[in-house]
Design a protein around this motif. Structure first.
Motif, PDB file in Angstrom:
ATOM      1  N   ASP A   5      47.931  41.796  27.198  1.00 51.61           N
ATOM      2  CA  ASP A   5      45.798  42.289  27.493  1.00 51.61           C
ATOM      3  C   ASP A   5      46.017  42.278  28.457  1.00 51.61           C
ATOM      4  OD1 ASP A   5      46.211  42.678  24.485  1.00 51.61           O
ATOM      5  OD2 ASP A   5      46.558  40.698  23.478  1.00 51.61           O
ATOM      6  N   PHE A   6      46.335  41.822  29.274  1.00 49.02           N
ATOM      7  CA  PHE A   6      45.701  41.643  30.975  1.00 49.02           C
ATOM      8  C   PHE A   6      45.528  43.403  31.451  1.00 49.02           C
ATOM      9  CE2 PHE A   6      46.157  40.903  35.325  1.00 49.02           C
ATOM     10  CZ  PHE A   6      44.806  39.751  36.053  1.00 49.02           C
ATOM     11  N   CYS A   7      44.421  43.179  32.012  1.00 49.91           N
ATOM     12  CA  CYS A   7      44.172  44.400  32.768  1.00 49.91           C
ATOM     13  C   CYS A   7      43.113  44.537  33.919  1.00 49.91           C
ATOM     14  CB  CYS A   7      43.431  45.340  31.927  1.00 49.91           C
ATOM     15  SG  CYS A   7      42.829  45.497  30.838  1.00 49.91           S
ATOM     16  N   ASP A   8      42.335  43.158  34.534  1.00 46.89           N
ATOM     17  CA  ASP A   8      41.774  42.571  35.578  1.00 46.89           C
ATOM     18  C   ASP A   8      42.974  42.625  37.029  1.00 46.89           C
ATOM     19  OD1 ASP A   8      39.954  42.286  37.499  1.00 46.89           O
ATOM     20  OD2 ASP A   8      39.594  40.459  36.706  1.00 46.89           O
ATOM     21  N   LEU A   9      42.956  43.801  36.986  1.00 48.98           N
ATOM     22  CA  LEU A   9      43.802  43.989  38.454  1.00 48.98           C
ATOM     23  C   LEU A   9      43.471  43.305  39.852  1.00 48.98           C
ATOM     24  CD1 LEU A   9      44.433  47.762  37.835  1.00 48.98           C
ATOM     25  CD2 LEU A   9      45.698  46.271  37.352  1.00 48.98           C
ATOM     26  N   HIS A  10      42.129  42.589  39.957  1.00 50.49           N
ATOM     27  CA  HIS A  10      41.859  42.112  41.090  1.00 50.49           C
ATOM     28  C   HIS A  10      41.847  40.420  40.916  1.00 50.49           C
ATOM     29  CE1 HIS A  10      38.916  44.814  42.980  1.00 50.49           C
ATOM     30  NE2 HIS A  10      38.779  45.131  41.213  1.00 50.49           N
ATOM     31  N   GLY A  11      42.661  40.527  39.462  1.00 51.88           N
ATOM     32  CA  GLY A  11      42.621  38.463  39.374  1.00 51.88           C
ATOM     33  C   GLY A  11      44.820  38.527  38.769  1.00 51.88           C
ATOM     34  N   LEU A  12      45.078  39.810  39.676  1.00 51.22           N
ATOM     35  CA  LEU A  12      46.815  39.669  39.596  1.00 51.22           C
ATOM     36  C   LEU A  12      46.504  38.964  40.853  1.00 51.22           C
ATOM     37  CD1 LEU A  12      47.517  42.912  39.228  1.00 51.22           C
ATOM     38  CD2 LEU A  12      48.166  41.560  37.167  1.00 51.22           C
ATOM     39  N   PRO A  13      48.029  37.806  40.761  1.00 50.83           N
ATOM     40  CA  PRO A  13      48.266  37.283  42.066  1.00 50.83           C
ATOM     41  C   PRO A  13      48.180  38.269  43.547  1.00 50.83           C
ATOM     42  CG  PRO A  13      50.309  36.749  40.167  1.00 50.83           C
ATOM     43  CD  PRO A  13      49.148  38.176  39.584  1.00 50.83           C
ATOM     44  N   GLY A  14      48.940  37.884  44.730  1.00 49.37           N
ATOM     45  CA  GLY A  14      49.056  38.098  45.859  1.00 49.37           C
ATOM     46  C   GLY A  14      51.151  37.989  46.034  1.00 49.37           C
ATOM     47  N   VAL A  15      51.764  38.441  46.206  1.00 51.35           N
ATOM     48  CA  VAL A  15      52.679  38.232  46.673  1.00 51.35           C
ATOM     49  C   VAL A  15      53.129  36.995  48.027  1.00 51.35           C
ATOM     50  CG1 VAL A  15      55.091  39.442  47.320  1.00 51.35           C
ATOM     51  CG2 VAL A  15      53.449  40.678  46.422  1.00 51.35           C
TER      52      VAL A  15
END
Length: 76
Positions: A5-15
């Motif tokens: 259900d996660f769709c907040d792309l700004h909340g994705l962690p960096g590499v």
């Protein structure tokens, strides 16, 4: 928490880089027109020319992709 259900792309962690710092992307070039930016992304990153969306719908598109089981075989 990342999940189906996660769709907040700004909340994705960096590499994480080798030095432990977070990498949130890198610049591949600077161009003057949007068409040039799309062409550069296709040439340098293998971006598909018909699979672009604006920021307002990217989260929903990502959610559809995750719920479809990541059909392109990308790792989870």
């Amino acid at each position: 928490m990342l999940g189906e259900d996660f769709c907040d792309l700004h909340g994705l962690p960096g590499v994480e880089r080798e030095d432990g710092e977070q990498n949130f992307g890198h610049e591949i070039g600077v161009v003057g027109e949007s068409a040039e930016a799309l062409q550069l992304a296709e040439q340098e990153l293998g971006a598909h020319p018909t699979r672009w969306c604006n920021q307002g719908v990217a989260g929903g598109d990502y959610l559809d992709y995750v719920r479809a089981g990541r059909p392109n075989g990308t790792p989870r």
